[in-house]
Design an enzyme around this catalytic site. Sequence first.
Site, PDB file in Angstrom:
ATOM      1  N   ARG A  19       1.193  -1.751   0.689  1.00  0.00           N
ATOM      2  CA  ARG A  19      -0.052   0.030   0.010  1.00  0.00           C
ATOM      3  C   ARG A  19       0.354   1.776  -0.090  1.00  0.00           C
ATOM      4  O   ARG A  19       1.555   1.378   1.399  1.00  0.00           O
ATOM      5  CB  ARG A  19      -0.251  -0.523   1.208  1.00  0.00           C
ATOM      6  CG  ARG A  19      -2.196   0.799   1.663  1.00  0.00           C
ATOM      7  CD  ARG A  19      -3.078   0.951   0.673  1.00  0.00           C
ATOM      8  NE  ARG A  19      -3.921   1.678   0.181  1.00  0.00           N
ATOM      9  CZ  ARG A  19      -4.009   2.634  -0.426  1.00  0.00           C
ATOM     10  NH1 ARG A  19      -3.891   3.054  -1.791  1.00  0.00           N
ATOM     11  NH2 ARG A  19      -5.154   3.707  -0.231  1.00  0.00           N
ATOM     12  N   GLU A  21       0.532   4.644  -0.174  1.00  0.00           N
ATOM     13  CA  GLU A  21       0.557   6.018   1.123  1.00  0.00           C
ATOM     14  C   GLU A  21       0.704   4.762   2.529  1.00  0.00           C
ATOM     15  O   GLU A  21       1.627   6.265   3.053  1.00  0.00           O
ATOM     16  CB  GLU A  21      -1.036   6.076   1.196  1.00  0.00           C
ATOM     17  CG  GLU A  21      -1.857   5.279   1.495  1.00  0.00           C
ATOM     18  CD  GLU A  21      -3.300   5.267   1.210  1.00  0.00           C
ATOM     19  OE1 GLU A  21      -3.816   5.291   2.768  1.00  0.00           O
ATOM     20  OE2 GLU A  21      -4.113   5.598   0.792  1.00  0.00           O
ATOM     21  N   GLY A  52     -10.267   3.861  -7.718  1.00  0.00           N
ATOM     22  CA  GLY A  52     -11.583   3.368  -8.754  1.00  0.00           C
ATOM     23  C   GLY A  52     -10.011   2.474 -10.090  1.00  0.00           C
ATOM     24  O   GLY A  52     -11.276   1.460 -11.518  1.00  0.00           O
ATOM     25  N   GLU A  86      -3.806  -7.512  -6.526  1.00  0.00           N
ATOM     26  CA  GLU A  86      -2.926  -7.828  -6.782  1.00  0.00           C
ATOM     27  C   GLU A  86      -2.862  -9.115  -5.712  1.00  0.00           C
ATOM     28  O   GLU A  86      -2.249 -10.469  -6.466  1.00  0.00           O
ATOM     29  CB  GLU A  86      -1.725  -7.407  -6.375  1.00  0.00           C
ATOM     30  CG  GLU A  86      -1.805  -6.223  -7.346  1.00  0.00           C
ATOM     31  CD  GLU A  86      -0.428  -4.895  -7.003  1.00  0.00           C
ATOM     32  OE1 GLU A  86      -0.179  -4.640  -7.445  1.00  0.00           O
ATOM     33  OE2 GLU A  86      -0.375  -4.880  -5.439  1.00  0.00           O
TER      34      GLU A  86
END
Length: 994
Positions: A19, A21, A52, A86
């Site tokens: 991730r 961020e 999205g 993923e």
Amino acid sequence: MAASSIPHRWKYDVFVSFRGEDIRKNFMDHMFNDFKHKGIHAYRDDNELPKGEEISPHLYKAIEESRFLIVIFSKNYASSSWCTRELVKILECKLIESPKHEVRIIFYDVKPDMVRKQTRSYAEAFAKHELSNSTEVEKWKEAFTMAANLSGWDLRDMTNGYEYKFIHIISKDILKKLCDGPLHVGENLVGIDFHFDKLDLSHFVGSDKVNMIGICGISGIGKTTLSKAIYNLMYVHFEGSCFCDDVRKQQDLTQVQMQMIGKIMKTESLKISSVAEGAMVIKQRISCKPVLLVLDDVDDHEQLEALAGSPRWFCPGSLIICTGKDKQLLRKKNPSTGFKEVSEKVVKYVQGHPLALKVLGRFLYGKTMGQWVSELDRLKLHPNEKIQRVLRLSYDGLDLHQKNILLDIACLFIGENNDFVASILDGCNFFADTNMRVLVDKSLITVSSSMSLQMHDLIQAMARAIVREESIMHGKQRRLLISSNVYDIAGQNKVAITEAIEVLVLSLEKFSQKVHIDANDFAHMKKLRILKIYQEEKVYEQKLKLKGHNVIFSGNFNYLSNELSLFYWHGYPFKYLPSNFYPENIMAIDLCYNNVKDFWTAPKCFRRLKVMKLRYCCNLITTPDFTEITNLEELSLEGCVNLISVHPSIRKLKRLVVLNLRDCKRLQSFPCRVEMDALQVLNLTGCLKVDQLSQALGQIKSITELHVDRIAITQLPSFRSLSLAGLHMLKYLNLSYCNLLEVSESIGGLSCLVELHLEGNNFTSLPGSLSQLSSLKWLNVDGCKKLEVLPELPPSLMGIHASDCTSLREVSGSSKDPFRFRNNHFRNCPNLFKNATIDSEGSISNMQCLDSSITSECFIHQLPAFLGKYTREWKEAKNFVTFCFKENNEDVEVKECGARLICDGDLQQDVTNLSMFQDLPTLSQHGGAIDLSLTSKVQGIGAVVYRVPELKDDQILKISLGSLDSEDTTTISQKYGGGGHRNPSSFMLSCVEF
């Protein structure tokens, strides 16, 4: 199998799903930089995917083309639909067998349970996904649960949150796996597919047996290249693989064994101390899975025996490939019926020498059994000429010093210590260290693990044949080996000694007829550098003596060569040494069992002397002056019963390592001050009148072995004050029969002490500091009749001998379990055995302690440790058995014993009381007895099976055997590669074999 089946080539080494961020600018940036520094090719896409948006096909393709797929779970990982897709794709790739991906799960700042059950931030993320991606949510949840159940790495648990250390662990694991890839074999290999098709390699994949292939041929033909190509083609089809390159050049086979085991079993911590141990570990560890093993350039049977001794070592489905130049070495043939025993004798005679096997095989092929036996007998006296001619080439390539060294070793130094022989040959000015190394490199001699010199029988036969050739040439005989064989062949009654002799070896006890040797002949041997006249020692009335012999020395012994490096003459028959004997190159003197009273007053010519042995010289009263013998390393005066004093200069022998004064009963003094900086072994056993030892001992910091047992009672005060605190290197200490009333607490400072003997002393207790002896393995207090209490002993202890301690009534702490040690003896300790129960001394559990008072893994059959030899007769019994003592046990009160069978189910339950007496009814009137009289004849063997934590392998079991009647159990253990000391014994098996 076509060459196109070569393993899949990955485009990327690593793909990381994370991730952005959460960790892109810190943890991930550091990880990618570490990958780059270590040469790990990782897919990296720093572009954020718009919210999205679906994952692009190229990203899926990057996952498929990466060997390692890493998933990093962070707090907001589940909030990204990109990350979840993923993850699904990665788990799908994990299920594909070819190409085989490797998945790594990392928990960055979340716990596995949070991911598995989707709680907290993961629950919030999936609640949002329900609104926008409801059709995929269930599949995603299943993927998260599956991933969390895989074995993963937790940043907090593994490195306490230190990211740099964590990244290093990850990259190190990946790099290690990447190194397990194909081997470089060059480009554009022409004709390799032809060999692949000819070998039909495909039928070895998934085979139900162990397949072994030999690739033979002359040097440079491409054996290694072909074996590497096969390895590259095949290794992905096996659960483990290893390519051992240039086996022939590896001098230490244990290193090859460790390489092989480490590569296949993915371990680096394994240590192997011997080839035999390594062979056993290979059989036990590698037999659990199909492997591909290539042994390249094998040229000796010992190499095959050490690395792949039998197909039974390996798991079915394994493929073993060996390359070498000798087809016969790689081919296994069984001899014809009836020839097996004699053929094994031939193989033993040549010791696996390939050339000798080939020559003798051709010579004996097609001949009768009688001809085989006859030829083998002839070879022992007259070696095969063809073999000798080939071996002679190795000899002819040596220089003069190397030839002399080889012949000297063959004549008299086989089995001797390597350093000792080097010293003797240095005294002959042969530059021994350098030239002996050359002989080792040329495989003409070997040095065993115990540092003894060894030589192949065929090499020794060749060398002795050369010595015989010299004896035929007039005036050229330099080595004279006088034995019964020489005498019988010569048919002489007098041995002639010539001027050219450099080495004289005479074995006295081998003559059945009388042989005369004229001492005047020694005057002709001005070049004599080695003299060894010896005979066998025997024990007569508990004393060492020399056997008689039929050699008669006559004439006057007025001259002995001053070129001597070794002067070895047991039973020297003359009263004096030659007055003009001043050998400047003398390195060792061994004149045991002689009648000489006085050797040398001031031997100034002995500056190079390293060894002096004058054992059992009964007329010796004093020693030489050692002032000029500064290089002396070993001095033995054992059994010199009339020796009164040693020269004070002995204290300045800074290089002395061994000093043996055992049984010098009249020796009155030992130097109070010593400068023996190198002394390691000091033996004063039986020196009844030594009275100044305590002050000297504290100065010998290097000593590792000290014998001061059987000292006279009159000298007790000096031992009371004996200070041991400074002897930090001491490993062996014998203070037996010194009438000691106490042992100093300072003994606890001997941190290296392994063996302690205190037999026959008068103390009532031992110091508590014994528990501080962390290296102690053996303690002997036999015959300490006043000893009442045995203190806490260190956990390192392997055996206690405390027989005939008639006052011993108590043992303290963990020491009170006498069954904790296999080699213990508590015979004739009646006060110790009172009120003893099997409950406290008979558990056979090694997995856990079933009673708080014991720690054990041995057998009830060790009860003889208290009672001595005995046998059992089982009679009718219900819940109890009674011991019946019928011989020499009047002081032992008979007690009842209970027994309880402890099952696996008991151990799995939360049972706090596993006492042997739990819930047992009262003694039945028809109870039973164990008859411990010496009339019983029942025999049996007990066994305990358990895992050994030190092996770090749950698939290996250890089986310990014990005979109820002290029968030899080693014959059973040896069948499975184990051993022992008659009873008990042990061996190891894999779970599959068990």
